[in-house]
Write a protein that holds these residues in place. Structure first.
Motif, PDB file in Angstrom:
ATOM      1  N   HIS A   1       0.350  16.670  -1.263  1.00 20.68           N
ATOM      2  CA  HIS A   1       0.219  17.299   0.051  1.00 20.68           C
ATOM      3  C   HIS A   1      -1.224  17.595   0.426  1.00 20.68           C
ATOM      4  CE1 HIS A   1       4.537  17.753   0.385  1.00 20.68           C
ATOM      5  NE2 HIS A   1       4.549  18.187  -0.853  1.00 20.68           N
ATOM      6  N   GLY A   2      -2.157  17.239  -0.436  1.00 18.99           N
ATOM      7  CA  GLY A   2      -3.568  17.497  -0.165  1.00 18.99           C
ATOM      8  C   GLY A   2      -4.079  16.665   0.992  1.00 18.99           C
ATOM      9  N   PRO A   3      -5.247  17.062   1.522  1.00 20.55           N
ATOM     10  CA  PRO A   3      -5.830  16.262   2.601  1.00 20.55           C
ATOM     11  C   PRO A   3      -6.142  14.860   2.083  1.00 20.55           C
ATOM     12  CG  PRO A   3      -7.359  17.953   1.852  1.00 20.55           C
ATOM     13  CD  PRO A   3      -6.071  18.173   1.128  1.00 20.55           C
ATOM     14  N   GLU A   4      -5.810  13.880   2.867  1.00 22.05           N
ATOM     15  CA  GLU A   4      -5.965  12.476   2.496  1.00 22.05           C
ATOM     16  C   GLU A   4      -5.217  12.142   1.209  1.00 22.05           C
ATOM     17  OE1 GLU A   4      -9.938  10.969   2.655  1.00 22.05           O
ATOM     18  OE2 GLU A   4     -10.433  12.209   4.388  1.00 22.05           O
ATOM     19  N   GLY A   5      -4.161  12.908   0.945  1.00 19.95           N
ATOM     20  CA  GLY A   5      -3.330  12.665  -0.220  1.00 19.95           C
ATOM     21  C   GLY A   5      -2.312  11.572   0.055  1.00 19.95           C
ATOM     22  N   PRO A   6      -1.455  11.298  -0.925  1.00 18.93           N
ATOM     23  CA  PRO A   6      -0.495  10.210  -0.787  1.00 18.93           C
ATOM     24  C   PRO A   6       0.471  10.358   0.393  1.00 18.93           C
ATOM     25  CG  PRO A   6      -0.592  10.956  -3.057  1.00 18.93           C
ATOM     26  CD  PRO A   6      -1.425  11.898  -2.258  1.00 18.93           C
ATOM     27  N   ILE A   7       0.918  11.556   0.684  1.00 21.73           N
ATOM     28  CA  ILE A   7       1.864  11.729   1.794  1.00 21.73           C
ATOM     29  C   ILE A   7       1.188  11.433   3.124  1.00 21.73           C
ATOM     30  CG2 ILE A   7       3.265  13.405   3.062  1.00 21.73           C
ATOM     31  CD1 ILE A   7       4.052  14.584   0.330  1.00 21.73           C
TER      32      ILE A   7
ATOM     33  N   ASN B   1       0.829  -1.202   0.000  1.00 25.38           N
ATOM     34  CA  ASN B   1       0.000   0.000   0.000  1.00 25.38           C
ATOM     35  C   ASN B   1       0.868   1.258   0.000  1.00 25.38           C
ATOM     36  OD1 ASN B   1      -2.419   1.322  -0.138  1.00 25.38           O
ATOM     37  ND2 ASN B   1      -3.076   0.805   1.922  1.00 25.38           N
ATOM     38  N   ILE B   2       1.973   1.239   0.730  1.00 20.67           N
ATOM     39  CA  ILE B   2       2.901   2.371   0.702  1.00 20.67           C
ATOM     40  C   ILE B   2       3.472   2.537  -0.707  1.00 20.67           C
ATOM     41  CG2 ILE B   2       5.133   3.204   1.558  1.00 20.67           C
ATOM     42  CD1 ILE B   2       4.363   1.884   4.266  1.00 20.67           C
ATOM     43  N   ALA B   3       3.798   1.429  -1.358  1.00 18.42           N
ATOM     44  CA  ALA B   3       4.327   1.492  -2.727  1.00 18.42           C
ATOM     45  C   ALA B   3       3.297   2.066  -3.700  1.00 18.42           C
ATOM     46  CB  ALA B   3       4.768   0.103  -3.180  1.00 18.42           C
ATOM     47  N   PHE B   4       2.035   1.693  -3.537  1.00 15.15           N
ATOM     48  CA  PHE B   4       0.984   2.270  -4.389  1.00 15.15           C
ATOM     49  C   PHE B   4       0.895   3.779  -4.173  1.00 15.15           C
ATOM     50  CE2 PHE B   4      -0.955  -2.062  -4.774  1.00 15.15           C
ATOM     51  CZ  PHE B   4      -1.072  -2.090  -6.157  1.00 15.15           C
ATOM     52  N   GLN B   5       1.003   4.223  -2.923  1.00 17.85           N
ATOM     53  CA  GLN B   5       0.945   5.655  -2.638  1.00 17.85           C
ATOM     54  C   GLN B   5       2.156   6.386  -3.211  1.00 17.85           C
ATOM     55  OE1 GLN B   5      -1.842   6.968  -1.489  1.00 17.85           O
ATOM     56  NE2 GLN B   5      -2.638   4.900  -1.320  1.00 17.85           N
ATOM     57  N   ALA B   6       3.322   5.752  -3.121  1.00 21.60           N
ATOM     58  CA  ALA B   6       4.524   6.348  -3.718  1.00 21.60           C
ATOM     59  C   ALA B   6       4.370   6.438  -5.233  1.00 21.60           C
ATOM     60  CB  ALA B   6       5.756   5.528  -3.347  1.00 21.60           C
ATOM     61  N   GLY B   7       3.796   5.415  -5.818  1.00 18.61           N
ATOM     62  CA  GLY B   7       3.528   5.460  -7.257  1.00 18.61           C
ATOM     63  C   GLY B   7       2.564   6.572  -7.615  1.00 18.61           C
ATOM     64  N   ASN B   8       1.593   6.830  -6.751  1.00 18.39           N
ATOM     65  CA  ASN B   8       0.655   7.928  -6.956  1.00 18.39           C
ATOM     66  C   ASN B   8       1.407   9.259  -6.996  1.00 18.39           C
ATOM     67  OD1 ASN B   8      -1.516   9.664  -7.050  1.00 18.39           O
ATOM     68  ND2 ASN B   8      -2.515   8.837  -5.246  1.00 18.39           N
ATOM     69  N   ILE B   9       2.390   9.416  -6.135  1.00 17.25           N
ATOM     70  CA  ILE B   9       3.194  10.644  -6.122  1.00 17.25           C
ATOM     71  C   ILE B   9       4.036  10.749  -7.388  1.00 17.25           C
ATOM     72  CG2 ILE B   9       5.103  11.837  -4.959  1.00 17.25           C
ATOM     73  CD1 ILE B   9       4.015  10.625  -2.310  1.00 17.25           C
ATOM     74  N   LEU B  10       4.670   9.637  -7.760  1.00 15.72           N
ATOM     75  CA  LEU B  10       5.618   9.656  -8.878  1.00 15.72           C
ATOM     76  C   LEU B  10       4.960   9.724 -10.249  1.00 15.72           C
ATOM     77  CD1 LEU B  10       8.143   6.969  -7.586  1.00 15.72           C
ATOM     78  CD2 LEU B  10       8.476   9.460  -7.656  1.00 15.72           C
TER      79      LEU B  10
END
Length: 159
Positions: free
Chosen positions: A47-53, A31-40
């Protein structure tokens, strides 16, 4: 062929470190990798609310805490049959209680650890009664938690 040898130990299935570690990797780390992929790979505001970070921070904190709690409960109890039974019940119950936090991987970690203590991992001493039931429930919750993480993230990507 029987799943249990004459020594009473389970001779099929995954070893305990692979079972628990795999649940952690396939739920929390994935799940962390999916979120990092969302950033990349997207133009979404990280930095949005409930965003990837924010998601990475909460997934890491809750998933890491679940792993620490599961191991803190399991490691002292695994060598004692009575302790393993109690640990399987407690961790199986925690897996069910943690289901609303599936995004963190906590239910998968608790469930896999309950299965380990219930003797469902290779080399484990199979338990009976409530401990075995909570171990089976735990492994089902672990599998469903991993499926939910992947299905949810893939639906977000392609949906």
């Amino acid at each position: 062929m029987s799943a249990v040898t004459t020594t009473g130990r389970t001779d099929r299935g995954l070893p305990a470190p692979m079972l628990v570690g795999g649940a952690f990797v396939l739920s929390t780390v994935a799940n962390i990798a999916f979120q990092a992929g969302n950033i990349l790979f997207t133009d979404n505001d990280p930095h949005g609310p409930e965003g990837p970070i924010a998601s990475i921070v909460s997934i890491s904190a809750v998933g890491g805490l679940a792993l620490a709690v599961a191991l803190a409960v399991a490691l002292p109890l695994v060598r004692r049959p009575g302790g393993a039974k109690a640990g399987a019940i407690v961790l199986g119950a925690l897996a069910l209680v943690a289901v609303p936090f599936f995004w963190s991987g906590a239910p998968a970690v608790f469930g896999a650890t309950a299965a380990w203590l219930a003797g469902l991992a290779r080399g484990g001493q199979p338990q009976s009664g409530a401990a075995r039931a909570f171990g089976i429930i735990g492994i089902v919750v672990a599998i469903l938690g991993v499926v939910a993480v992947f299905a949810g993230n893939l639906a977000a990507i392609f949906g």
